[in-house]
Design a protein around this motif. Sequence first.
Motif, PDB file in Angstrom:
ATOM      1  N   VAL A 202       0.851  -1.192   0.000  1.00  0.00           N
ATOM      2  CA  VAL A 202       0.000   0.000   0.000  1.00  0.00           C
ATOM      3  C   VAL A 202       0.883   1.238   0.000  1.00  0.00           C
ATOM      4  CG1 VAL A 202      -1.779   1.300   1.228  1.00  0.00           C
ATOM      5  CG2 VAL A 202      -1.827  -1.219   1.245  1.00  0.00           C
ATOM      6  N   PHE A 203       0.707   2.077  -1.017  1.00  0.00           N
ATOM      7  CA  PHE A 203       1.438   3.338  -1.104  1.00  0.00           C
ATOM      8  C   PHE A 203       0.654   4.434  -0.395  1.00  0.00           C
ATOM      9  CE2 PHE A 203       1.937   7.419  -3.380  1.00  0.00           C
ATOM     10  CZ  PHE A 203       3.253   7.689  -3.008  1.00  0.00           C
ATOM     11  N   MET A 204       1.337   5.145   0.522  1.00  0.00           N
ATOM     12  CA  MET A 204       0.716   6.225   1.279  1.00  0.00           C
ATOM     13  C   MET A 204       1.063   7.571   0.660  1.00  0.00           C
ATOM     14  SD  MET A 204       1.496   4.903   5.150  1.00  0.00           S
ATOM     15  CE  MET A 204       3.038   4.079   4.705  1.00  0.00           C
ATOM     16  N   ASN A 205       0.056   8.318   0.257  1.00  0.00           N
ATOM     17  CA  ASN A 205       0.260   9.670  -0.220  1.00  0.00           C
ATOM     18  C   ASN A 205       0.429  10.593   0.971  1.00  0.00           C
ATOM     19  OD1 ASN A 205       0.338  11.949  -1.887  1.00  0.00           O
ATOM     20  ND2 ASN A 205      -1.259  11.134  -3.230  1.00  0.00           N
ATOM     21  N   VAL A 206       0.846  11.829   0.735  1.00  0.00           N
ATOM     22  CA  VAL A 206       1.088  12.769   1.820  1.00  0.00           C
ATOM     23  C   VAL A 206      -0.191  13.087   2.578  1.00  0.00           C
ATOM     24  CG1 VAL A 206       0.769  14.834   0.414  1.00  0.00           C
ATOM     25  CG2 VAL A 206       2.293  14.926   2.413  1.00  0.00           C
TER      26      VAL A 206
ATOM     27  N   HIS B 218       4.682   3.753  12.590  1.00  0.00           N
ATOM     28  CA  HIS B 218       4.367   4.802  11.624  1.00  0.00           C
ATOM     29  C   HIS B 218       5.646   5.219  10.909  1.00  0.00           C
ATOM     30  CE1 HIS B 218       5.695   7.630  14.815  1.00  0.00           C
ATOM     31  NE2 HIS B 218       5.919   8.469  13.827  1.00  0.00           N
ATOM     32  N   ILE B 219       5.455   5.812   9.750  1.00  0.00           N
ATOM     33  CA  ILE B 219       6.581   6.311   8.960  1.00  0.00           C
ATOM     34  C   ILE B 219       6.418   7.813   8.826  1.00  0.00           C
ATOM     35  CG2 ILE B 219       7.890   6.107   6.818  1.00  0.00           C
ATOM     36  CD1 ILE B 219       6.588   3.416   6.345  1.00  0.00           C
ATOM     37  N   ALA B 220       7.423   8.566   9.278  1.00  0.00           N
ATOM     38  CA  ALA B 220       7.346  10.018   9.219  1.00  0.00           C
ATOM     39  C   ALA B 220       7.521  10.495   7.775  1.00  0.00           C
ATOM     40  CB  ALA B 220       8.396  10.654  10.125  1.00  0.00           C
ATOM     41  N   PHE B 221       6.449  11.052   7.234  1.00  0.00           N
ATOM     42  CA  PHE B 221       6.447  11.651   5.891  1.00  0.00           C
ATOM     43  C   PHE B 221       6.687  10.634   4.778  1.00  0.00           C
ATOM     44  CE2 PHE B 221       7.952  14.837   8.963  1.00  0.00           C
ATOM     45  CZ  PHE B 221       6.854  15.672   8.940  1.00  0.00           C
ATOM     46  N   GLY B 222       6.176   9.447   4.918  1.00  0.00           N
ATOM     47  CA  GLY B 222       6.246   8.444   3.859  1.00  0.00           C
ATOM     48  C   GLY B 222       5.406   7.257   4.254  1.00  0.00           C
ATOM     49  N   SER B 223       5.261   6.174   3.563  1.00  0.00           N
ATOM     50  CA  SER B 223       5.555   6.020   2.165  1.00  0.00           C
ATOM     51  C   SER B 223       4.970   4.714   1.657  1.00  0.00           C
ATOM     52  CB  SER B 223       7.027   6.181   1.889  1.00  0.00           C
ATOM     53  OG  SER B 223       7.741   5.019   2.151  1.00  0.00           O
ATOM     54  N   ARG B 224       5.298   3.507   2.213  1.00  0.00           N
ATOM     55  CA  ARG B 224       4.691   2.271   1.752  1.00  0.00           C
ATOM     56  C   ARG B 224       4.728   1.225   2.855  1.00  0.00           C
ATOM     57  NH1 ARG B 224       7.367  -1.173  -3.015  1.00  0.00           N
ATOM     58  NH2 ARG B 224       6.887  -3.183  -2.080  1.00  0.00           N
ATOM     59  N   ALA B 225       3.664   0.416   2.931  1.00  0.00           N
ATOM     60  CA  ALA B 225       3.614  -0.695   3.880  1.00  0.00           C
ATOM     61  C   ALA B 225       3.098  -1.923   3.148  1.00  0.00           C
ATOM     62  CB  ALA B 225       2.718  -0.370   5.062  1.00  0.00           C
ATOM     63  N   ASP B 226       3.753  -3.061   3.356  1.00  0.00           N
ATOM     64  CA  ASP B 226       3.394  -4.312   2.692  1.00  0.00           C
ATOM     65  C   ASP B 226       2.984  -5.359   3.714  1.00  0.00           C
ATOM     66  OD1 ASP B 226       4.419  -2.942   0.546  1.00  0.00           O
ATOM     67  OD2 ASP B 226       5.940  -4.446   0.027  1.00  0.00           O
ATOM     68  N   VAL B 227       2.088  -6.240   3.303  1.00  0.00           N
ATOM     69  CA  VAL B 227       1.812  -7.457   4.065  1.00  0.00           C
ATOM     70  C   VAL B 227       2.104  -8.640   3.165  1.00  0.00           C
ATOM     71  CG1 VAL B 227      -0.658  -7.273   3.485  1.00  0.00           C
ATOM     72  CG2 VAL B 227       0.086  -8.816   5.315  1.00  0.00           C
ATOM     73  N   LEU B 228       2.881  -9.583   3.679  1.00  0.00           N
ATOM     74  CA  LEU B 228       3.152 -10.838   2.981  1.00  0.00           C
ATOM     75  C   LEU B 228       2.237 -11.887   3.597  1.00  0.00           C
ATOM     76  CD1 LEU B 228       4.983 -12.070   0.789  1.00  0.00           C
ATOM     77  CD2 LEU B 228       6.586 -12.698   2.608  1.00  0.00           C
ATOM     78  N   LEU B 229       1.250 -12.317   2.823  1.00  0.00           N
ATOM     79  CA  LEU B 229       0.202 -13.189   3.335  1.00  0.00           C
ATOM     80  C   LEU B 229       0.736 -14.580   3.670  1.00  0.00           C
ATOM     81  CD1 LEU B 229      -2.628 -12.287   0.784  1.00  0.00           C
ATOM     82  CD2 LEU B 229      -2.249 -11.315   3.056  1.00  0.00           C
ATOM     83  N   PRO B 230       0.039 -15.294   4.558  1.00  0.00           N
ATOM     84  CA  PRO B 230       0.416 -16.695   4.811  1.00  0.00           C
ATOM     85  C   PRO B 230       0.337 -17.519   3.532  1.00  0.00           C
ATOM     86  CG  PRO B 230      -1.129 -15.898   6.469  1.00  0.00           C
ATOM     87  CD  PRO B 230      -1.079 -14.846   5.403  1.00  0.00           C
ATOM     88  N   ALA B 231       1.072 -18.606   3.491  1.00  0.00           N
ATOM     89  CA  ALA B 231       1.130 -19.443   2.288  1.00  0.00           C
ATOM     90  C   ALA B 231      -0.226 -20.036   1.923  1.00  0.00           C
ATOM     91  CB  ALA B 231       2.155 -20.553   2.495  1.00  0.00           C
TER      92      ALA B 231
END
Length: 205
Positions: A81-85, A161-174
């Motif tokens: 997921v890309f986080m906009n400002v 949290h990410i200060a002023f950015g940016s992307r978070a990913d989840v790698l799903l279970p198999a």
Amino acid sequence: MRPSFSLAPGARRFALPPLLAALPLAVVAPPLGALALALGGFVIWFFRDPERSPPPNGVVAPADGRVSVVREEEGRIRVGVFMNVTDVHVLRAPMDGSVETVTHRPGAHRPAFTKESERNERVDVALDTHDVSMIAGWFARRIYPYLSGGDAVTRGDRIGHIAFGSRADVLLPAAYDRADLLVEEGDGVRAGETVVALRDDAETV
């Protein structure tokens, strides 16, 4: 886990300097004073940390924003997921689980919506049920995980949290495959609330 916050940690450190400078600047240079006040207000707004109501089932989005990555990696599916400002930058646990490791990896600061962002600075959180990656962008320089090894998390808990950015990913279970996905690239999601994947058996883990 942390208690509920109306602002993410770090808000005061970034907001106070422009807010304190606003008054003297308003006297000697009113336009600069107004600019400093606006900057401080923007920082406070940026660090907002609203309450969320997680659903009982499924894997929820780790961040607010738009889905920018859906791909398979060694038999598992990654959803990024890309986080906009303008998005909330507090991250949420996609599933229940127990933290095994939290690993910081130095790297570049490329725009988080590009392929080059795979080499960006990041914090990888490995849980017994899934993995989460917090990835810095070109402007972000600070990643703040709230977790450490041995912590237990519940779906929707604040995990960093990410200060002023940016992307978070989840790698799903198999056990999850593409048929279980409820989102695709370009979809808007809300951290801790939008279900990104759900098994047919509707397991609650």
